[in-house]
Design a protein around this motif. Sequence first.
Motif, PDB file in Angstrom:
ATOM      1  N   VAL A   1       3.170 -10.777  -2.853  1.00 21.91           N
ATOM      2  CA  VAL A   1       3.269 -10.316  -1.568  1.00 21.91           C
ATOM      3  C   VAL A   1       2.444 -11.079  -0.340  1.00 21.91           C
ATOM      4  N   LEU A   2       2.982 -11.227   0.622  1.00 25.66           N
ATOM      5  CA  LEU A   2       2.117 -12.036   1.845  1.00 25.66           C
ATOM      6  C   LEU A   2       1.577 -11.244   2.800  1.00 25.66           C
ATOM      7  N   ASP A   3       0.263 -11.821   3.120  1.00 26.96           N
ATOM      8  CA  ASP A   3      -0.643 -11.191   4.029  1.00 26.96           C
ATOM      9  C   ASP A   3      -0.071 -11.310   5.525  1.00 26.96           C
ATOM     10  N   ILE A   4       0.675 -10.531   5.663  1.00 27.94           N
ATOM     11  CA  ILE A   4       1.262 -10.439   7.224  1.00 27.94           C
ATOM     12  C   ILE A   4       0.557  -9.482   8.204  1.00 27.94           C
ATOM     13  N   PRO A   5      -0.168  -9.701   9.320  1.00 23.61           N
ATOM     14  CA  PRO A   5      -0.722  -8.631  10.053  1.00 23.61           C
ATOM     15  C   PRO A   5       0.491  -7.789  10.604  1.00 23.61           C
ATOM     16  N   GLY A   6       0.234  -6.446  10.780  1.00 29.55           N
ATOM     17  CA  GLY A   6       1.105  -5.655  10.959  1.00 29.55           C
ATOM     18  C   GLY A   6       2.261  -5.255  10.100  1.00 29.55           C
ATOM     19  N   ASP A   7       2.207  -5.668   8.801  1.00 30.53           N
ATOM     20  CA  ASP A   7       3.124  -5.497   7.829  1.00 30.53           C
ATOM     21  C   ASP A   7       2.648  -5.538   6.443  1.00 30.53           C
ATOM     22  N   ILE A   8       1.786  -4.300   5.966  1.00 31.77           N
ATOM     23  CA  ILE A   8       1.091  -4.508   4.951  1.00 31.77           C
ATOM     24  C   ILE A   8       1.718  -3.896   3.622  1.00 31.77           C
ATOM     25  N   GLU A   9       1.237  -4.356   2.568  1.00 29.95           N
ATOM     26  CA  GLU A   9       1.814  -3.664   1.373  1.00 29.95           C
ATOM     27  C   GLU A   9       0.881  -2.518   0.901  1.00 29.95           C
ATOM     28  N   GLY A  10       1.270  -1.349   1.059  1.00 34.83           N
ATOM     29  CA  GLY A  10       0.289  -0.246   1.049  1.00 34.83           C
ATOM     30  C   GLY A  10      -0.119  -0.084  -0.556  1.00 34.83           C
ATOM     31  N   PHE A  11       0.388  -0.235  -1.414  1.00 37.64           N
ATOM     32  CA  PHE A  11       0.101  -0.151  -2.849  1.00 37.64           C
ATOM     33  C   PHE A  11       0.524  -1.270  -4.016  1.00 37.64           C
ATOM     34  N   GLY A  12       2.038  -1.108  -4.149  1.00 37.06           N
ATOM     35  CA  GLY A  12       2.439  -1.978  -5.305  1.00 37.06           C
ATOM     36  C   GLY A  12       2.895  -1.260  -6.325  1.00 37.06           C
ATOM     37  N   MET A  13       3.716  -0.239  -6.411  1.00 38.99           N
ATOM     38  CA  MET A  13       4.267   0.587  -7.176  1.00 38.99           C
ATOM     39  C   MET A  13       4.767   0.087  -8.164  1.00 38.99           C
ATOM     40  N   VAL A  14       5.565  -1.131  -8.008  1.00 34.21           N
ATOM     41  CA  VAL A  14       6.437  -1.762  -9.032  1.00 34.21           C
ATOM     42  C   VAL A  14       5.432  -2.429 -10.248  1.00 34.21           C
ATOM     43  N   ALA A  15       4.273  -2.802  -9.634  1.00 35.55           N
ATOM     44  CA  ALA A  15       3.535  -3.412 -10.657  1.00 35.55           C
ATOM     45  C   ALA A  15       3.013  -2.300 -11.652  1.00 35.55           C
ATOM     46  N   VAL A  16       2.935  -1.017 -11.353  1.00 39.44           N
ATOM     47  CA  VAL A  16       2.649   0.127 -12.060  1.00 39.44           C
ATOM     48  C   VAL A  16       3.585   0.544 -13.133  1.00 39.44           C
ATOM     49  N   GLU A  17       4.771   0.332 -12.480  1.00 40.23           N
ATOM     50  CA  GLU A  17       6.118   0.353 -13.209  1.00 40.23           C
ATOM     51  C   GLU A  17       6.295  -0.489 -14.332  1.00 40.23           C
ATOM     52  N   ALA A  18       5.795  -1.681 -14.022  1.00 39.97           N
ATOM     53  CA  ALA A  18       6.165  -2.804 -15.044  1.00 39.97           C
ATOM     54  C   ALA A  18       5.097  -2.612 -16.022  1.00 39.97           C
ATOM     55  N   ALA A  19       3.625  -2.238 -15.754  1.00 40.38           N
ATOM     56  CA  ALA A  19       2.588  -1.865 -16.637  1.00 40.38           C
ATOM     57  C   ALA A  19       2.985  -0.603 -17.727  1.00 40.38           C
ATOM     58  N   ALA A  20       3.828  -0.032 -17.084  1.00 39.34           N
ATOM     59  CA  ALA A  20       4.229   1.283 -18.046  1.00 39.34           C
ATOM     60  C   ALA A  20       4.995   0.947 -19.092  1.00 39.34           C
ATOM     61  N   HIS A  21       5.713  -0.227 -18.916  1.00 34.80           N
ATOM     62  CA  HIS A  21       6.843  -0.758 -19.886  1.00 34.80           C
ATOM     63  C   HIS A  21       6.270  -1.870 -20.591  1.00 34.80           C
ATOM     64  N   GLY A  22       4.725  -2.221 -20.483  1.00 36.79           N
ATOM     65  CA  GLY A  22       4.241  -3.184 -21.233  1.00 36.79           C
ATOM     66  C   GLY A  22       4.237  -4.471 -20.700  1.00 36.79           C
ATOM     67  N   LEU A  23       4.544  -4.610 -19.334  1.00 36.69           N
ATOM     68  CA  LEU A  23       4.817  -5.995 -18.680  1.00 36.69           C
ATOM     69  C   LEU A  23       3.655  -6.223 -17.769  1.00 36.69           C
ATOM     70  N   PRO A  24       2.827  -7.295 -18.109  1.00 39.12           N
ATOM     71  CA  PRO A  24       1.800  -7.807 -16.912  1.00 39.12           C
ATOM     72  C   PRO A  24       2.443  -8.261 -15.644  1.00 39.12           C
ATOM     73  N   THR A  25       1.698  -8.391 -14.710  1.00 36.54           N
ATOM     74  CA  THR A  25       1.930  -8.795 -13.427  1.00 36.54           C
ATOM     75  C   THR A  25       1.186  -9.710 -12.867  1.00 36.54           C
ATOM     76  N   VAL A  26       1.555 -10.936 -12.294  1.00 36.85           N
ATOM     77  CA  VAL A  26       0.852 -11.587 -11.480  1.00 36.85           C
ATOM     78  C   VAL A  26       1.040 -11.538  -9.853  1.00 36.85           C
ATOM     79  N   ALA A  27       0.074 -11.484  -9.408  1.00 36.71           N
ATOM     80  CA  ALA A  27       0.065 -10.924  -7.815  1.00 36.71           C
ATOM     81  C   ALA A  27      -0.990 -11.431  -7.000  1.00 36.71           C
ATOM     82  N   PHE A  28      -0.340 -11.618  -5.690  1.00 45.72           N
ATOM     83  CA  PHE A  28      -1.588 -11.892  -4.685  1.00 45.72           C
ATOM     84  C   PHE A  28      -2.524 -10.593  -4.258  1.00 45.72           C
ATOM     85  N   ALA A  29      -3.681 -10.790  -4.266  1.00 43.28           N
ATOM     86  CA  ALA A  29      -4.438  -9.722  -4.038  1.00 43.28           C
ATOM     87  C   ALA A  29      -4.298  -9.136  -2.451  1.00 43.28           C
TER      88      ALA A  29
END
Length: 392
Positions: A285-313
Amino acid sequence: MSKNQRLLLISRNFAPLVGGMERLNQHVLLELEREYAVDLIGPGGAAAFVSQPERVRTCPPIPLSRFLACASIEGVRLARRKRPQLIIAGSGVNAPPAWIAARTIGARWMIYLHGLDLVVRNRIYQRVFLPVIRRADAWLANSRSTAQLAIIAGLDPKRVHILHPGVEVPKALPSEEAVQDWRRRHALGDRPLLLSVGRLTKRKGLREFVLNALPTVLASCPQALLVVVGEEPHAALTSATVGVSPLRAAAQFNGTLPSLRILGRVSDEELALAYRAASVLVFPVLDIPGDIEGFGMVAVEAAAHGLPTVAFAVGGVPDAVRDGTSGFLVAPGNNDALAERLIDVILRSSGPSGESCIAHASRFSWPNFGYKLRNICEGLIGEPNESSGAES
């Protein structure tokens, strides 16, 4: 709490429209219905996705102005007839009709905020929607980042409640046989898969990942394949669209096209298989002023299936990915570090275990979400209403 207490949920973000916010609002309705009688004003076709279709009023979702006008009229009608104790807007975009309905009968109301609701760079939104958002009696924030944005925007910190979206933790994961059959159907062979899931918007950073990080990954893992699940967005106030063609063009430009596979929109069953087949979820995910990633639900869904995520903080992503437990967080924009983490996971299996990922996701289960949501609603309904200027 009692079934005699009535609530009204107003949300354009609802099935049959598809996306994380739409799925979230379906669960908001489901969890509230456990304790309250809940009416819904949603997009056309929404009645087919609820257990009590007689409590649904629908409005055309496109254009947004038409939905808001219709929802305002229906909201006033329902408010006068059903007298809900609490009215909930499913996002900031839905705030005006919720406010009008609440003001009509002097009811309390709150909004579920999603990051973009507070920072989107749209003049009409800034001048019309934000002042209405500030009038709410309470706000639900989908992450710590969104809560901080809410406070910066002038919302009362005491009335901002952090409520992370929930996730369905599968009782059983797809079998290895089913996963292999899925691989064969998509001609993926036994190649290690980097999975990307989400709408193809600029904020998701996928084009930049293909240009700046994927070549480094492929230099160490030449058999790796980037599998993309997602389509162009339908929302009116969303990030700039990237789309399939520019993504393919980027891969063509740097020679990574043979290592890119775009599946588009898939069913929930197909997505579960993709999560199980992949080695890692990539979330650049990009750090764009005025266009923010509010949460990141897909990362939690992946974790629920045992899949790790590599992401920008970035934005609310650190709420969704716990570094070292459900994946790894990398400094925003550091493509070299992102690529190295992905290589470590693919080649050295250095990521968190499937059990660790699932345990992390379990904290976000829908029952936990519902318990917190109902407690917030109960507290708000029980407060004395000091609203002024309401019509009875």
